[in-house]
Design a protein around this motif. Structure first.
Motif, short mmCIF file in Angstrom:
data_model
loop_
_atom_site.label_atom_id
_atom_site.label_comp_id
_atom_site.label_asym_id
_atom_site.label_seq_id
_atom_site.Cartn_x
_atom_site.Cartn_y
_atom_site.Cartn_z
N HIS A 124 -3.93 2.11 -4.09
CA HIS A 124 -4.93 3.15 -4.42
C HIS A 124 -5.86 3.37 -3.23
O HIS A 124 -6.21 4.51 -2.89
CB HIS A 124 -5.72 2.73 -5.66
N LEU A 125 -6.27 2.27 -2.57
CA LEU A 125 -7.11 2.37 -1.39
C LEU A 125 -6.41 3.14 -0.27
O LEU A 125 -6.98 4.04 0.36
CB LEU A 125 -7.49 0.97 -0.90
N LEU A 126 -5.14 2.78 -0.01
CA LEU A 126 -4.38 3.45 1.04
C LEU A 126 -4.21 4.94 0.75
O LEU A 126 -4.31 5.78 1.66
CB LEU A 126 -3.01 2.79 1.20
N GLU A 127 -3.95 5.26 -0.49
CA GLU A 127 -3.78 6.66 -0.89
C GLU A 127 -5.04 7.47 -0.56
O GLU A 127 -4.95 8.59 -0.04
CB GLU A 127 -3.49 6.75 -2.39
N ASN A 128 -6.19 6.90 -0.82
CA ASN A 128 -7.45 7.60 -0.56
C ASN A 128 -7.78 7.67 0.92
O ASN A 128 -8.16 8.72 1.45
CB ASN A 128 -8.60 6.91 -1.31
N GLU A 129 -7.62 6.55 1.61
CA GLU A 129 -8.04 6.47 3.01
C GLU A 129 -7.09 7.20 3.96
O GLU A 129 -7.51 7.66 5.02
CB GLU A 129 -8.17 5.00 3.44
N LEU A 130 -5.82 7.28 3.60
CA LEU A 130 -4.83 7.90 4.50
C LEU A 130 -4.53 9.35 4.13
O LEU A 130 -3.58 9.94 4.66
CB LEU A 130 -3.53 7.09 4.49
N GLN A 131 -5.31 9.91 3.26
CA GLN A 131 -5.11 11.29 2.84
C GLN A 131 -5.09 12.23 4.05
O GLN A 131 -6.06 12.32 4.80
CB GLN A 131 -6.23 11.71 1.88
N GLY A 132 -3.98 12.90 4.27
CA GLY A 132 -3.87 13.87 5.36
C GLY A 132 -3.48 13.30 6.71
O GLY A 132 -3.15 14.06 7.63
N VAL A 133 -3.48 11.96 6.85
CA VAL A 133 -3.19 11.36 8.15
C VAL A 133 -1.78 11.70 8.63
O VAL A 133 -1.57 12.03 9.80
CB VAL A 133 -3.37 9.83 8.09
N PHE A 134 -0.81 11.66 7.74
CA PHE A 134 0.58 11.87 8.16
C PHE A 134 0.86 13.34 8.45
O PHE A 134 1.71 13.65 9.30
CB PHE A 134 1.53 11.29 7.12
N HIS A 135 0.13 14.25 7.80
CA HIS A 135 0.24 15.66 8.16
C HIS A 135 -0.30 15.86 9.58
O HIS A 135 0.28 16.61 10.38
CB HIS A 135 -0.54 16.52 7.17
N GLN A 136 -1.40 15.18 9.89
CA GLN A 136 -1.96 15.27 11.25
C GLN A 136 -1.01 14.68 12.27
O GLN A 136 -0.87 15.20 13.38
CB GLN A 136 -3.30 14.53 11.30
N LEU A 137 -0.36 13.57 11.91
CA LEU A 137 0.60 12.94 12.82
C LEU A 137 1.72 13.91 13.17
O LEU A 137 2.08 14.07 14.35
CB LEU A 137 1.16 11.68 12.16
N ILE A 138 2.27 14.58 12.17
CA ILE A 138 3.37 15.52 12.41
C ILE A 138 2.89 16.69 13.25
O ILE A 138 3.59 17.15 14.17
CB ILE A 138 3.97 16.00 11.07
N ARG A 139 1.69 17.18 12.98
CA ARG A 139 1.16 18.28 13.79
C ARG A 139 0.97 17.85 15.23
O ARG A 139 1.22 18.63 16.17
CB ARG A 139 -0.15 18.79 13.19
N ALA A 140 0.54 16.60 15.45
CA ALA A 140 0.32 16.11 16.81
C ALA A 140 1.62 16.04 17.60
O ALA A 140 1.68 16.47 18.77
CB ALA A 140 -0.35 14.74 16.76
#
Length: 281
Positions: free
Chosen positions: A239-255
């Motif tokens: 649950h913590l990871l879900e909240n804290e990593l929200q949007g991180v992987f979309h940013q990774l792909i964009r980068a």
């Protein structure tokens, strides 16, 4: 069969060593050239019988399959160098993702393929991405995939998905290693656990999880469900990871796609090409 390598930097060397260590190729079947000749001499010293080419054209003349393992902005120079001597029956394999099949087919009359390897191939594991040009025939694909099968799992992908598939197969080991490094650092700093022991446990966990996802045929969602008891410790951490990593992987792909686009634009200028496959987001 003779297999040539133009470029023996990090990934070129990894492929050569992996093919030899797996038994797919004998050193005597390999011919290699590099701008820094010392690197080729080191390989030949490590693997007696490996043939040292004094030029890229010598590598091409002596090979049935040629792996082109140079940086993106070096491609046009090498292509111009080998264009007069490459033959129709030869297979040239690019291992550089932003270099497009059409970039090479416009300038070379041989058969063109693109293969994206991974550092995991050095332990005869992981995937290699396979993309084929218009002149590649069924027997050519079988030849290449039989060779790649010895060090990896060949996976055929469409060229416009090269970037995102490379994020998983090629960049992914660095992403996972970064995640583990930060997790280990936090464990050591917070609890005082021995770093070597934490690293060992984390590494074995990744290996085992990979087997669950491949040999065990579990999906990522199924692994989470099997481990996380509702209301338990794992569920709380997820649950913590879900909240804290929200949007991180979309940013990774964009980068990664942004950098890919930059390289692609530069290559289009070098190769005088405007219409190429764009990456999918």
């Amino acid at each position: 069969m003779k297999v040539g390598f133009i470029g023996t930097g990090s990934m070129g060397r990894t492929l050569i060593e992996s093919f030899i260590e797996s038994g797919a190729l004998e050193p005597g079947q390999i011919i290699a050239s590099n701008r820094t000749m010392q690197k080729v001499h080191q390989l030949a010293s490590q693997y007696p019988g490996l043939q040292i080419a004094t030029s890229n054209t010598e590598t091409v003349v002596g090979s049935e399959i040629i792996f082109l393992c140079v940086k993106p902005m070096q491609f046009k120079r090498v292509v111009d160098e080998i264009e007069p001597i490459v033959q129709d029956h030869q297979i040239l394999v690019s291992i550089t993702s932003p270099v497009q099949i059409l970039h090479l087919e416009d300038h070379l009359r041989c058969k063109i393929a693109k293969v994206i390897p991974s550092i995991t191939n050095s332990v005869l594991s992981g995937a290699t991405l396979c993309i084929y040009g218009s002149r590649i025939k069924g027997k050519d694909r079988l030849l290449l995939e039989d060779l790649l099968q010895s060090i990896s799992r060949p996976v055929i992908v469409e060229e416009n998905y090269t970037r995102v598939t490379s994020d998983f197969s090629s960049c992914g080991p660095a992403f996972i290693a970064f995640f583990l490094q930060k997790w280990i650092d936090a464990a050591v700093e917070t609890t005082g656990i021995n770093r070597e022991q934490a690293t060992c446990l984390a590494s074995e966990m990744v290996l085992g999880t990979g087997k669950l996802l491949t040999e065990g045929r579990l999906t990522p969602e199924e692994v989470q469900t099997r481990v996380a008891v509702p209301g338990g410790i794992t569920a709380e951490a997820l649950h913590l990871l879900e909240n804290e990593l929200q949007g991180v992987f979309h940013q990774l792909i964009r980068a990664t796609h942004t950098k890919y686009d930059e390289d692609l634009e530069k290559l289009n200028v070098l190769f005088n090409r405007t219409e190429v496959n764009r990456p999918q987001y």
